[in-house]
Design a protein around this motif. Structure first.
Motif, PDB file in Angstrom:
ATOM      1  N   ALA A 185       0.801  -1.225   0.000  1.00  0.00           N
ATOM      2  CA  ALA A 185       0.000   0.000   0.000  1.00  0.00           C
ATOM      3  C   ALA A 185       0.836   1.279   0.000  1.00  0.00           C
ATOM      4  O   ALA A 185       0.376   2.314  -0.469  1.00  0.00           O
ATOM      5  N   SER A 186       2.046   1.226   0.520  1.00  0.00           N
ATOM      6  CA  SER A 186       2.854   2.445   0.633  1.00  0.00           C
ATOM      7  C   SER A 186       3.165   3.039  -0.734  1.00  0.00           C
ATOM      8  O   SER A 186       3.497   2.307  -1.672  1.00  0.00           O
ATOM      9  N   ARG A 187       3.072   4.354  -0.809  1.00  0.00           N
ATOM     10  CA  ARG A 187       3.304   5.051  -2.085  1.00  0.00           C
ATOM     11  C   ARG A 187       4.682   4.785  -2.671  1.00  0.00           C
ATOM     12  O   ARG A 187       4.830   4.759  -3.886  1.00  0.00           O
ATOM     13  N   THR A 188       5.683   4.610  -1.831  1.00  0.00           N
ATOM     14  CA  THR A 188       7.032   4.339  -2.340  1.00  0.00           C
ATOM     15  C   THR A 188       7.303   2.847  -2.432  1.00  0.00           C
ATOM     16  O   THR A 188       8.425   2.442  -2.720  1.00  0.00           O
ATOM     17  N   GLY A 189       6.294   2.031  -2.193  1.00  0.00           N
ATOM     18  CA  GLY A 189       6.496   0.577  -2.220  1.00  0.00           C
ATOM     19  C   GLY A 189       7.367   0.154  -1.050  1.00  0.00           C
ATOM     20  O   GLY A 189       7.403   0.810  -0.011  1.00  0.00           O
ATOM     21  N   LEU A 190       8.064  -0.952  -1.225  1.00  0.00           N
ATOM     22  CA  LEU A 190       8.982  -1.428  -0.174  1.00  0.00           C
ATOM     23  C   LEU A 190      10.352  -0.809  -0.424  1.00  0.00           C
ATOM     24  O   LEU A 190      11.291  -1.464  -0.856  1.00  0.00           O
ATOM     25  N   HIS A 191      10.429   0.475  -0.189  1.00  0.00           N
ATOM     26  CA  HIS A 191      11.662   1.212  -0.385  1.00  0.00           C
ATOM     27  C   HIS A 191      11.834   2.161   0.800  1.00  0.00           C
ATOM     28  O   HIS A 191      10.848   2.630   1.362  1.00  0.00           O
ATOM     29  N   ALA A 192      13.053   2.397   1.164  1.00  0.00           N
ATOM     30  CA  ALA A 192      13.396   3.348   2.226  1.00  0.00           C
ATOM     31  C   ALA A 192      12.665   3.058   3.541  1.00  0.00           C
ATOM     32  O   ALA A 192      12.778   1.968   4.078  1.00  0.00           O
ATOM     33  N   ARG A 193      11.893   4.011   4.015  1.00  0.00           N
ATOM     34  CA  ARG A 193      11.266   3.893   5.337  1.00  0.00           C
ATOM     35  C   ARG A 193      10.316   2.701   5.444  1.00  0.00           C
ATOM     36  O   ARG A 193      10.384   1.949   6.425  1.00  0.00           O
ATOM     37  N   PRO A 194       9.396   2.481   4.498  1.00  0.00           N
ATOM     38  CA  PRO A 194       8.504   1.319   4.630  1.00  0.00           C
ATOM     39  C   PRO A 194       9.270  -0.012   4.699  1.00  0.00           C
ATOM     40  O   PRO A 194       8.909  -0.893   5.472  1.00  0.00           O
ATOM     41  N   ILE A 232       9.647 -13.482   2.066  1.00  0.00           N
ATOM     42  CA  ILE A 232       8.780 -12.658   1.225  1.00  0.00           C
ATOM     43  C   ILE A 232       9.182 -12.869  -0.229  1.00  0.00           C
ATOM     44  O   ILE A 232      10.371 -13.005  -0.530  1.00  0.00           O
ATOM     45  N   ARG A 233       8.185 -12.926  -1.107  1.00  0.00           N
ATOM     46  CA  ARG A 233       8.489 -13.057  -2.536  1.00  0.00           C
ATOM     47  C   ARG A 233       7.471 -12.280  -3.353  1.00  0.00           C
ATOM     48  O   ARG A 233       6.354 -12.036  -2.916  1.00  0.00           O
ATOM     49  N   LEU A 288      14.688  -4.781  -0.318  1.00  0.00           N
ATOM     50  CA  LEU A 288      14.828  -3.717  -1.309  1.00  0.00           C
ATOM     51  C   LEU A 288      15.014  -4.288  -2.710  1.00  0.00           C
ATOM     52  O   LEU A 288      14.490  -3.744  -3.688  1.00  0.00           O
ATOM     53  N   ALA A 289      15.754  -5.398  -2.814  1.00  0.00           N
ATOM     54  CA  ALA A 289      16.031  -6.005  -4.112  1.00  0.00           C
ATOM     55  C   ALA A 289      14.775  -6.567  -4.782  1.00  0.00           C
ATOM     56  O   ALA A 289      14.766  -6.789  -5.992  1.00  0.00           O
ATOM     57  N   LEU A 290      13.713  -6.775  -4.012  1.00  0.00           N
ATOM     58  CA  LEU A 290      12.469  -7.267  -4.611  1.00  0.00           C
ATOM     59  C   LEU A 290      11.883  -6.266  -5.600  1.00  0.00           C
ATOM     60  O   LEU A 290      11.166  -6.648  -6.520  1.00  0.00           O
ATOM     61  N   GLY A 291      12.154  -4.989  -5.394  1.00  0.00           N
ATOM     62  CA  GLY A 291      11.625  -3.957  -6.278  1.00  0.00           C
ATOM     63  C   GLY A 291      10.107  -3.826  -6.205  1.00  0.00           C
ATOM     64  O   GLY A 291       9.467  -3.463  -7.184  1.00  0.00           O
ATOM     65  N   ALA A 292       9.529  -4.120  -5.052  1.00  0.00           N
ATOM     66  CA  ALA A 292       8.075  -4.083  -4.887  1.00  0.00           C
ATOM     67  C   ALA A 292       7.592  -2.640  -4.786  1.00  0.00           C
ATOM     68  O   ALA A 292       7.943  -1.924  -3.862  1.00  0.00           O
TER      69      ALA A 292
END
Length: 95
Positions: free
Chosen positions: A9-18, A35-36, A52-56
């Protein structure tokens, strides 16, 4: 093996703070969680680099899995609920 599928749901996806909040929550669970994305290879949910490498990005469906055992279902429920929240919006609103 219990699993949950959830949409990021996070606007930045799974990046940085989330991603940091997710990894910290996964580390606190006391059970190994992976997680996949899609049919991809599962990554340890406790590894910031792997997450982070997932690029979600926002809207990506991810699957969380844990080994059978005490606390596995609760851990997955907790982590899935976290990913289903817009953590970026919560940060902006001061929640």
């Amino acid at each position: 093996m219990p699993e949950r599928t959830v949409t990021i749901a996070s606007r930045t996806g799974l990046h940085a703070r989330p991603a940091k909040l997710f990894v910290q929550a996964a580390q606190a669970q006391g059970v190994p969680v992976r997680i996949r994305v899609g049919d991809g290879r599962p990554a340890p949910a406790t590894s910031m680099l792997a997450v982070l490498a997932l690029g979600a990005v926002q809207g990506t469906e991810v699957t969380l899995t844990a080994d059978d055992g005490p606390g596995a279902e609760a851990a997955l429920d907790s982590l899935a609920a976290l990913l289903a929240r817009d953590l970026d919006a919560e940060q902006a609103s001061g929640a």
